[in-house]
Design a protein around this motif. Structure first.
Motif, PDB file in Angstrom:
ATOM      1  N   THR A   1       0.815  -1.328   0.000  1.00 58.01           N
ATOM      2  CA  THR A   1       0.043   0.060   0.140  1.00 58.01           C
ATOM      3  C   THR A   1       0.936   1.370   0.102  1.00 58.01           C
ATOM      4  O   THR A   1       2.062   1.155   0.741  1.00 58.01           O
TER       5      THR A   1
ATOM      6  N   ILE B   1      -3.367   4.036  -2.005  1.00 56.34           N
ATOM      7  CA  ILE B   1      -3.140   3.151  -3.590  1.00 56.34           C
ATOM      8  C   ILE B   1      -2.999   1.835  -3.168  1.00 56.34           C
ATOM      9  O   ILE B   1      -2.098   1.439  -2.234  1.00 56.34           O
ATOM     10  N   ARG B   2      -3.778   0.877  -3.516  1.00 58.54           N
ATOM     11  CA  ARG B   2      -3.287  -0.599  -3.339  1.00 58.54           C
ATOM     12  C   ARG B   2      -3.690  -1.354  -4.922  1.00 58.54           C
ATOM     13  O   ARG B   2      -4.664  -1.076  -5.601  1.00 58.54           O
ATOM     14  N   ASP B   3      -3.020  -2.408  -5.157  1.00 57.03           N
ATOM     15  CA  ASP B   3      -2.994  -2.855  -6.357  1.00 57.03           C
ATOM     16  C   ASP B   3      -3.529  -1.936  -7.914  1.00 57.03           C
ATOM     17  O   ASP B   3      -3.936  -2.343  -8.433  1.00 57.03           O
TER      18      ASP B   3
ATOM     19  N   ARG C   1      -4.713   0.845  -7.727  1.00 55.74           N
ATOM     20  CA  ARG C   1      -5.966   1.467  -7.870  1.00 55.74           C
ATOM     21  C   ARG C   1      -5.989   2.445  -6.692  1.00 55.74           C
ATOM     22  O   ARG C   1      -5.467   2.366  -5.718  1.00 55.74           O
ATOM     23  N   ILE C   2      -6.870   3.358  -6.883  1.00 52.48           N
ATOM     24  CA  ILE C   2      -7.010   4.406  -5.659  1.00 52.48           C
ATOM     25  C   ILE C   2      -8.069   3.725  -4.864  1.00 52.48           C
ATOM     26  O   ILE C   2      -9.222   3.445  -5.161  1.00 52.48           O
ATOM     27  N   ALA C   3      -7.673   3.442  -3.418  1.00 56.78           N
ATOM     28  CA  ALA C   3      -8.577   2.589  -2.687  1.00 56.78           C
ATOM     29  C   ALA C   3      -9.306   3.577  -1.775  1.00 56.78           C
ATOM     30  O   ALA C   3     -10.413   3.451  -1.491  1.00 56.78           O
ATOM     31  N   ALA C   4      -8.952   4.843  -1.434  1.00 54.86           N
ATOM     32  CA  ALA C   4      -9.554   5.628  -0.621  1.00 54.86           C
ATOM     33  C   ALA C   4      -8.796   7.176  -0.875  1.00 54.86           C
ATOM     34  O   ALA C   4      -7.759   7.140  -1.192  1.00 54.86           O
TER      35      ALA C   4
ATOM     36  N   VAL D   1     -11.995   7.153  -5.859  1.00 53.94           N
ATOM     37  CA  VAL D   1     -11.888   5.602  -5.511  1.00 53.94           C
ATOM     38  C   VAL D   1     -12.225   4.950  -6.432  1.00 53.94           C
ATOM     39  O   VAL D   1     -13.403   4.716  -7.316  1.00 53.94           O
ATOM     40  N   GLY D   2     -11.617   3.818  -6.895  1.00 58.35           N
ATOM     41  CA  GLY D   2     -11.720   2.821  -7.599  1.00 58.35           C
ATOM     42  C   GLY D   2     -11.038   2.958  -9.139  1.00 58.35           C
ATOM     43  O   GLY D   2     -10.710   2.163 -10.002  1.00 58.35           O
TER      44      GLY D   2
END
Length: 450
Positions: free
Chosen positions: A2, A23-25, A27-30, A377-378
């Motif tokens: 992350t 950011i995770r994987d 993509r914007i996670a939050a 997000v997403g």
């Protein structure tokens, strides 16, 4: 791992605020408050003079690869994009050999592009006389729409459509709710003018009058009304055509419009005779026209700003003789678009959020590029860091474009792109380091949903 990027200034939700982007994987996670703890995350803290923007989406780029890679290529074009904060571009179907007018040509282009790209790349298809049966297969293969000309393209291999052919293409494209993008200059109107020759810019400008754009745009609007086809007007240079567009939008026509940094920055009164590096089609018009384009952006009649990056070799610009009739028309600005537009926009009281809307969110929306153009997000974690109050001078030899020909040479611009991330990973080319592979760069398809 992350990653959290903390920015005192970030363009989010069409405004600016401090935030932490998690950011995770890829993509914007939050998107959280600036000081939100994120245990175990890799931390990136932006300087106080830096602003976090979504990666730009440039939907009008001539990469010219394969076939004319001495003009440009996927390696050089995507490095330039990364250095300019552009994380997604869509390649135009002409100037490459073969032109992208059928699936076989698209497959050739993808095969050439795949091992070279530094940022994400999608593709337009072409609409030319005789390829109606190829339009739906190209759409099914993932192109974002179809480009046509209503006047000579400059290349005999990519002929224009007459009115009947345009209507026929619109009917086919409307059948699968595709998008027709149009170089809107009227061929018969241009043919009625005296052909440009020699060094006088005024002669070249008069050879491509505003009337040619107005007639072509009216024809496109009429065709869209008749067929229901979605349409997009490319590189609008004539502010006088804006009332036509505004009326069409008000009447329910599905039409979007782009303009370019050179039309918003440069003006004909300052172009010296023989300065063929300023030649483009449609042409750069008067200062009063430029101000009309800015009003069209402000009121929403013009949706977006793209580069129309159209490079060639210095020899084809005929710089030695300065003949506007012989020179290739096109301006290279892929790496410079953000600072060019920001320099002019801030003088007029526009915000960074306005620039992001014109160069990222709206470009992605107009072309149907999913999951990009906004810090949301997403979405894919494509981001760039701009120092909006920093400045630099354009030295062409320092640009990543293959050929160092630009009308912006030695111009001072505000806004320095300091870093770029693609899918959450930093791109070394955007920080001045040696170009490196970008394993997360990919070839995009219209069928991608995120």
């Amino acid at each position: 791992m992350t990653t959290v990027i903390r920015a005192r200034r970030a363009v989010v939700d069409d405004g600016e605020r401090a935030c932490a982007v998690i950011i995770r994987d890829g993509r914007i996670a939050a998107v959280e408050e600036y000081a939100t703890p994120v245990p175990g995350a890799r931390e990136v803290v932006l300087a106080d003079d830096e602003a976090l923007l979504p990666g730009l989406v440039d939907t009008h780029v001539h990469v010219n690869d394969p076939g004319r890679t001495e003009w440009e290529g996927f390696a050089s074009a995507t490095r330039a994009a990364a250095a300019g904060g552009v994380t997604t571009l869509i390649d135009m179907p002409l100037n490459s050999i073969p032109s992208t007018v059928d699936v076989a040509a698209l497959d050739v282009k993808k095969k050439v592009a795949a091992p070279q790209v530094v940022v994400d790349v999608g593709f337009w298809g072409g609409a030319v006389p005789g390829n109606l049966p190829d339009l739906e297969p190209l759409w099914d293969a993932g192109v974002y729409g179809f480009k046509c000309f209503l006047a000579h393209s400059g290349l005999d291999e990519y002929p224009p459509l007459d009115r009947e052919q345009m209507i026929a293409a619109m009917r086919v494209i409307a059948g699968f709710d595709g998008l027709l993008i149009v170089h809107a200059e009227d061929g018969p109107t241009l043919e009625a003018q005296q052909a440009p020759s020699g060094r006088r810019y005024a002669d070249f400008l008069h050879s491509r009058p505003p009337l040619a754009e107005e007639r072509a745009i009216a024809q496109v609007i009429d065709g869209a009304a008749e067929t229901g086809c979605r349409v997009h007007i490319l590189h609008l240079s004539d502010a006088g055509s804006l009332p036509l567009v505004a009326a069409a939008k008000a009447g329910g026509i599905r039409i979007t419009v782009e303009t370019c940094p050179h039309y918003l920055t440069l003006f004909s009164e300052e172009i010296l005779d023989g300065s063929t590096h300023f030649k483009c089609c449609p042409p750069i018009r008067e200062a009063t026209n430029r101000e009309g384009l800015w009003r069209g952006l402000a009121d929403g009649t013009i949706d977006c700003i793209v580069s129309d990056h159209s490079p060639c070799t210095p020899e084809l610009k005929k710089l030695g003789i300065g003949d506007f009739g012989e020179a290739w028309g096109g301006i290279s600005s892929l790496q410079l678009g953000l600072p060019i537009v920001w320099s002019e926009a801030r003088r007029r009281g526009h915000s960074l959020a306005d620039v992001v809307r014109w160069m990222a969110r709206n470009t992605a929306a107009a072309a149907g590029v999913a999951g990009r153009g906004e810090i949301a997000v997403g979405n894919t974690a494509d981001l760039c860091v701009l120092a909006p109050d920093d400045a630099f001078v354009v030295f062409p030899e320092k640009l990543h474009h293959r050929n160092a020909v630009t009308p912006y040479a030695e111009m001072a611009l505000a806004g320095v792109v300091r870093r770029t991330w693609l899918a959450g990973e930093p791109l070394p080319v955007a920080t001045g380091d040696s170009p490196a592979p970008a394993p997360r760069a990919q070839l995009l398809s219209r069928k991608d949903t995120r």
